[in-house]
Design a protein around this motif. Structure first.
Motif, PDB file in Angstrom:
ATOM      1  N   PHE A 271      42.125  33.916  38.190  1.00 21.71           N
ATOM      2  CA  PHE A 271      43.473  33.518  37.770  1.00 21.71           C
ATOM      3  C   PHE A 271      44.380  34.723  37.537  1.00 21.71           C
ATOM      4  O   PHE A 271      45.592  34.647  37.725  1.00 21.71           O
ATOM      5  CB  PHE A 271      43.416  32.607  36.536  1.00 21.71           C
TER       6      PHE A 271
ATOM      7  N   LEU B  21      47.116  41.667  32.393  1.00 26.82           N
ATOM      8  CA  LEU B  21      46.042  40.931  33.075  1.00 26.82           C
ATOM      9  C   LEU B  21      44.739  41.743  33.077  1.00 26.82           C
ATOM     10  O   LEU B  21      43.653  41.184  32.927  1.00 26.82           O
ATOM     11  CB  LEU B  21      46.475  40.572  34.500  1.00 26.82           C
TER      12      LEU B  21
ATOM     13  N   ALA C 272      45.480  35.621  40.974  1.00 26.97           N
ATOM     14  CA  ALA C 272      46.433  34.603  41.448  1.00 26.97           C
ATOM     15  C   ALA C 272      47.794  34.779  40.753  1.00 26.97           C
ATOM     16  O   ALA C 272      48.841  34.700  41.397  1.00 26.97           O
ATOM     17  CB  ALA C 272      45.873  33.210  41.198  1.00 26.97           C
ATOM     18  N   GLY C 273      47.766  35.035  39.440  1.00 32.06           N
ATOM     19  CA  GLY C 273      49.007  35.226  38.682  1.00 32.06           C
ATOM     20  C   GLY C 273      49.759  36.457  39.149  1.00 32.06           C
ATOM     21  O   GLY C 273      50.980  36.426  39.301  1.00 32.06           O
ATOM     22  N   LEU C 274      49.019  37.524  39.392  1.00 29.85           N
ATOM     23  CA  LEU C 274      49.649  38.764  39.856  1.00 29.85           C
ATOM     24  C   LEU C 274      50.222  38.584  41.267  1.00 29.85           C
ATOM     25  O   LEU C 274      51.330  39.049  41.553  1.00 29.85           O
ATOM     26  CB  LEU C 274      48.610  39.903  39.840  1.00 29.85           C
TER      27      LEU C 274
ATOM     28  N   LEU D 274      52.817  43.351  33.580  1.00 30.21           N
ATOM     29  CA  LEU D 274      51.991  42.160  33.769  1.00 30.21           C
ATOM     30  C   LEU D 274      50.583  42.540  34.234  1.00 30.21           C
ATOM     31  O   LEU D 274      49.581  41.999  33.748  1.00 30.21           O
ATOM     32  CB  LEU D 274      52.655  41.231  34.798  1.00 30.21           C
TER      33      LEU D 274
ATOM     34  N   LYS E 125      51.291  35.852  42.537  1.00 25.08           N
ATOM     35  CA  LYS E 125      52.498  35.021  42.409  1.00 25.08           C
ATOM     36  C   LYS E 125      53.686  35.884  41.956  1.00 25.08           C
ATOM     37  O   LYS E 125      54.800  35.714  42.437  1.00 25.08           O
ATOM     38  CB  LYS E 125      52.234  33.909  41.399  1.00 25.08           C
TER      39      LYS E 125
ATOM     40  N   TRP F  89      35.882  33.937  36.548  1.00 17.27           N
ATOM     41  CA  TRP F  89      36.842  32.825  36.330  1.00 17.27           C
ATOM     42  C   TRP F  89      38.226  33.372  35.914  1.00 17.27           C
ATOM     43  O   TRP F  89      39.210  33.089  36.592  1.00 17.27           O
ATOM     44  CB  TRP F  89      36.257  31.843  35.303  1.00 17.27           C
ATOM     45  N   PRO F  90      38.307  34.178  34.841  1.00 14.09           N
ATOM     46  CA  PRO F  90      39.631  34.730  34.509  1.00 14.09           C
ATOM     47  C   PRO F  90      40.136  35.718  35.558  1.00 14.09           C
ATOM     48  O   PRO F  90      41.345  35.825  35.769  1.00 14.09           O
ATOM     49  CB  PRO F  90      39.422  35.426  33.159  1.00 14.09           C
TER      50      PRO F  90
END
Lengths: 181, 91
Positions: free
Chosen positions: B76, B41, B79-81, B37, B83, B72-73
């Motif tokens: 996220f 990313l 944040a995704g990592l 992941l 999570k 911006w990306p």
């Protein structure tokens, strides 16, 4: 001289409008993605279960389709002094955008059966809201590309391609956040 | 920007997209490993950077705007990592 000043002022106004539009889109999608992330933290089990019904391979292929479309849009801006080529690249960008929409509907079709499960409803409500909002943008701007290819106008093409790249960027973030995390 | 630069940038963007999609496709019915992941990313941020700089023609013209667009990306992605890492940290 006055004419030049008017043109410059108009360009600055158009430029400002473009970036307001771009950041407006990024803010809207940012809020949606943030909402999705917060809900996925609050409901980890149901979100993990619901994700088993998604089709990450098809979504991955769709990422390539959208990236290629974005490249065609960039080429349309590059070849502004060659109207035939510019028209061709705009239509290619639009066609690949419509391919993305068609594949997304195929994907929705395979996921639809799982939406009846009450435990998965929160996920699928957010999933369809976020990806559907994005899909509506792809379909609408793709249609605008077709109209822009009929009457080539530099400022219109620059605005449309910039918005297209933003839609592309949003999908690039949406793909790992929704399908993989 | 010249055509060959755009072509080279497009090649990189699409190649990164293909590799990311292939990595993602390896774990269809199970959670993707955090390392995979993280790679996807990182590719996402690299792709966005190339799109902002070369497709949107912001290379060397508006560095602050380009930086803000890449942030911006990046936000996220982090944040995704976070999570994905959170359950491992809590346990």
């Amino acid at each position: 001289m006055a004419a030049i000043s008017t043109t410059e002022e108009s360009d600055e106004g158009g430029d400002l409008l473009l970036w307001v539009l771009v950041w407006g889109e990024l803010a809207a999608f940012g809020i949606l993605l943030l909402g999705y992330l917060v809900m996925s933290v609050l409901h980890p089990e149901s979100f993990a279960l619901a994700k088993l019904h998604l089709a990450p391979r098809l979504a991955g292929f769709n990422t390539i389709v959208l990236l290629t479309s974005s490249w065609q849009a960039a080429l349309a801006v590059r070849y502004q002094d060659k109207p035939q080529l510019q028209r061709l690249f705009l239509l290619l960008a639009a066609t690949l955008g419509f391919v993305f929409v068609a594949l997304k509907f195929v994907e929705y079709g395979s996921e639809w059966s799982a939406t009846g499960d009450p435990n998965l409803q929160t996920f699928f409500e957010l999933y369809f809201l976020v990806t559907g909002f994005h899909l509506a943008h792809v379909a609408f701007v793709g249609l605008l590309f077709v109209f822009a290819s009929i009457r080539l106008e530099r400022s219109t093409i620059i605005i449309l391609t910039t918005v297209w790249h933003v839609i592309d960027i949003v999908w690039l973030v949406m793909f790992p956040v929704i399908y993989l995390t | 920007m010249n055509g060959s630069k755009l072509f080279s940038s497009a090649n990189w963007v699409i190649m990164l997209g293909i590799v990311a999609a292939l990595i993602a496709a390896q774990w269809k019915d199970q959670a993707i490993p955090v390392v995979a992941l993280a790679v996807i990313l990182a590719f996402t941020i690299a792709k966005v950077r190339l799109i902002v700089l070369d497709f949107m023609s912001l290379r060397g013209t508006r560095p602050n705007l380009a930086r803000a667009l890449v942030m911006w990306p990046a936000f996220f992605a982090v944040a995704g990592l976070a999570k994905a890492l959170a359950p491992a940290v809590w346990q």
